[in-house]
Design a protein around this motif. Structure first.
Motif, PDB file in Angstrom:
ATOM      1  N   SER A 168       0.799  -1.228   0.000  1.00 11.51           N
ATOM      2  CA  SER A 168       0.000   0.000   0.000  1.00 11.51           C
ATOM      3  C   SER A 168       0.831   1.277   0.000  1.00 11.51           C
ATOM      4  O   SER A 168       0.272   2.374  -0.047  1.00 11.51           O
ATOM      5  CB  SER A 168      -0.923  -0.003   1.220  1.00 11.51           C
ATOM      6  OG  SER A 168      -0.164  -0.093   2.405  1.00 11.51           O
ATOM      7  N   GLN A 169       2.145   1.134   0.064  1.00 11.96           N
ATOM      8  CA  GLN A 169       3.025   2.317   0.097  1.00 11.96           C
ATOM      9  C   GLN A 169       3.801   2.400  -1.221  1.00 11.96           C
ATOM     10  O   GLN A 169       4.814   1.737  -1.377  1.00 11.96           O
ATOM     11  CB  GLN A 169       4.014   2.202   1.261  1.00 11.96           C
ATOM     12  CG  GLN A 169       3.385   1.988   2.610  1.00 11.96           C
ATOM     13  CD  GLN A 169       4.328   1.261   3.562  1.00 11.96           C
ATOM     14  OE1 GLN A 169       4.931   0.268   3.193  1.00 11.96           O
ATOM     15  NE2 GLN A 169       4.434   1.738   4.791  1.00 11.96           N
ATOM     16  N   LEU A 203       8.503  -1.398   5.621  1.00 15.94           N
ATOM     17  CA  LEU A 203       7.679  -1.501   4.422  1.00 15.94           C
ATOM     18  C   LEU A 203       6.569  -2.520   4.672  1.00 15.94           C
ATOM     19  O   LEU A 203       6.828  -3.602   5.185  1.00 15.94           O
ATOM     20  CB  LEU A 203       8.528  -1.942   3.219  1.00 15.94           C
ATOM     21  CG  LEU A 203       9.807  -1.144   2.944  1.00 15.94           C
ATOM     22  CD1 LEU A 203      10.489  -1.666   1.696  1.00 15.94           C
ATOM     23  CD2 LEU A 203       9.518   0.330   2.851  1.00 15.94           C
ATOM     24  N   SER A 204       5.360  -2.167   4.267  1.00 17.95           N
ATOM     25  CA  SER A 204       4.207  -3.011   4.562  1.00 17.95           C
ATOM     26  C   SER A 204       3.832  -3.925   3.403  1.00 17.95           C
ATOM     27  O   SER A 204       4.035  -3.578   2.229  1.00 17.95           O
ATOM     28  CB  SER A 204       2.999  -2.138   4.911  1.00 17.95           C
ATOM     29  OG  SER A 204       3.264  -1.319   6.015  1.00 17.95           O
ATOM     30  N   SER A 243       5.611  -7.526   6.949  1.00 19.23           N
ATOM     31  CA  SER A 243       6.325  -6.260   6.771  1.00 19.23           C
ATOM     32  C   SER A 243       7.835  -6.470   6.850  1.00 19.23           C
ATOM     33  O   SER A 243       8.311  -7.396   7.514  1.00 19.23           O
ATOM     34  CB  SER A 243       5.873  -5.234   7.806  1.00 19.23           C
ATOM     35  OG  SER A 243       6.141  -5.713   9.100  1.00 19.23           O
ATOM     36  N   LEU A 244       8.558  -5.596   6.174  1.00 15.63           N
ATOM     37  CA  LEU A 244      10.024  -5.642   6.128  1.00 15.63           C
ATOM     38  C   LEU A 244      10.579  -4.437   6.873  1.00 15.63           C
ATOM     39  O   LEU A 244      10.222  -3.303   6.568  1.00 15.63           O
ATOM     40  CB  LEU A 244      10.517  -5.612   4.679  1.00 15.63           C
ATOM     41  CG  LEU A 244      12.038  -5.509   4.492  1.00 15.63           C
ATOM     42  CD1 LEU A 244      12.726  -6.803   4.922  1.00 15.63           C
ATOM     43  CD2 LEU A 244      12.379  -5.177   3.039  1.00 15.63           C
ATOM     44  N   THR A 300       2.885  -4.759  -6.068  1.00 18.96           N
ATOM     45  CA  THR A 300       3.225  -3.710  -7.025  1.00 18.96           C
ATOM     46  C   THR A 300       4.486  -2.941  -6.651  1.00 18.96           C
ATOM     47  O   THR A 300       4.966  -2.123  -7.423  1.00 18.96           O
ATOM     48  CB  THR A 300       2.073  -2.726  -7.179  1.00 18.96           C
ATOM     49  OG1 THR A 300       1.694  -2.254  -5.877  1.00 18.96           O
ATOM     50  CG2 THR A 300       0.873  -3.381  -7.856  1.00 18.96           C
ATOM     51  N   GLY A 301       5.021  -3.184  -5.469  1.00 19.09           N
ATOM     52  CA  GLY A 301       6.298  -2.607  -5.096  1.00 19.09           C
ATOM     53  C   GLY A 301       6.202  -1.324  -4.298  1.00 19.09           C
ATOM     54  O   GLY A 301       5.211  -0.587  -4.362  1.00 19.09           O
ATOM     55  N   THR A 302       7.269  -1.068  -3.535  1.00 21.10           N
ATOM     56  CA  THR A 302       7.460   0.187  -2.802  1.00 21.10           C
ATOM     57  C   THR A 302       8.812   0.747  -3.202  1.00 21.10           C
ATOM     58  O   THR A 302       9.832   0.050  -3.075  1.00 21.10           O
ATOM     59  CB  THR A 302       7.424  -0.029  -1.283  1.00 21.10           C
ATOM     60  OG1 THR A 302       6.140  -0.504  -0.896  1.00 21.10           O
ATOM     61  CG2 THR A 302       7.747   1.263  -0.545  1.00 21.10           C
TER      62      THR A 302
END
Lengths: 116, 113
Positions: free
Chosen positions: A7-8, A21-22, A76-77, A108-110
């Motif tokens: 989502s980010q 990162l979520s 999450s990372l 979709t990636g952050t």
């Protein structure tokens, strides 16, 4: 079918700071693998960390660790002591365990930017 | 160690042309995959193979064909190229170990004009 949601779209962190990162996913499977891949500007896909769903202990690789919440389907990372070389796209990915077709489904990636 | 090798790394095609993206791996992996990555997006599975002679469709197979005549090679064929096929293409392979890790090639950037 499995889905992976990040989502980010973009995040920024200062050097030496910590960032999380979520990632959430949806599956009816009870056993599976989760991954975080890093894609720097070179375009190469680099495995950062992996987690097996049947293991309750969160995976750790040096400055990278995960918070795996199976019931919440969250993965999450956390990147500690961020470095300029951590600047990259980060993809969360899901895989059913070996023995199946073992297809990897990506979020979709952050895009992470580490600044001075 | 070569790992997964893709050729070409860059290619520009005209609409309606055809081409083959080559992929070879030297790790004796059974599983091989083709993904495409559109700008700002994640990777989507085009085709995959669980062994020589066996291929199956992924999420976005239309406009593509594959073959797997050997364990090492998994070429991706684009027939009648369209602008919608402008993307970066990744080939990957996986062995039978329990790590689940995919090994990726460096990607092939294809532009259809």
């Amino acid at each position: 079918a499995q889905t992976v949601t990040q989502s980010q779209p973009e995040m920024s962190v200062q050097e030496a700071e910590t960032v999380t990162l979520s990632c959430t996913y949806d599956t009816s499977e009870s056993n599976y693998y989760l991954f975080w891949y890093k894609q720097p500007p070179s375009r190469q896909m680099i495995l950062v960390i992996r987690q097996e769903a049947y293991k309750q202990q969160n995976a750790t690789e040096n400055r990278f660790s995960v918070n795996f919440q199976k019931a919440a389907k969250s993965f999450s990372l956390k990147i500690s002591d961020s470095q300029l070389g951590d600047t990259a796209m980060y993809f969360c990915a899901f895989m059913k365990p070996p023995g199946t077709a073992s297809k990897l489904t990506f979020g979709t990636g952050t895009r992470l930017q580490v600044t001075l | 160690n070569a790992g997964v090798t893709q050729t070409p790394k860059f290619r520009i095609l005209k609409i309606g042309q055809s081409m083959t993206l080559q992929c070879t791996q030297d790790m004796n992996h059974n599983y091989m995959y083709w993904y495409r990555q559109d700008p700002g997006m994640g990777l989507k599975l085009i085709y995959y193979s669980v062994g020589a002679g066996i291929t199956d469709k992924g999420e976005v197979p239309n406009g593509y064909n594959v073959s797997r005549s050997t364990t090492e090679d998994f070429p991706l064929r684009l027939e009648l190229a369209a602008p919608s096929q402008t993307s970066v293409y990744f080939c990957a392979s996986k062995g039978t170990s329990n790590t689940g890790e995919l090994f990726f090639g460096e990607g092939s950037r294809l532009t259809v004009l």
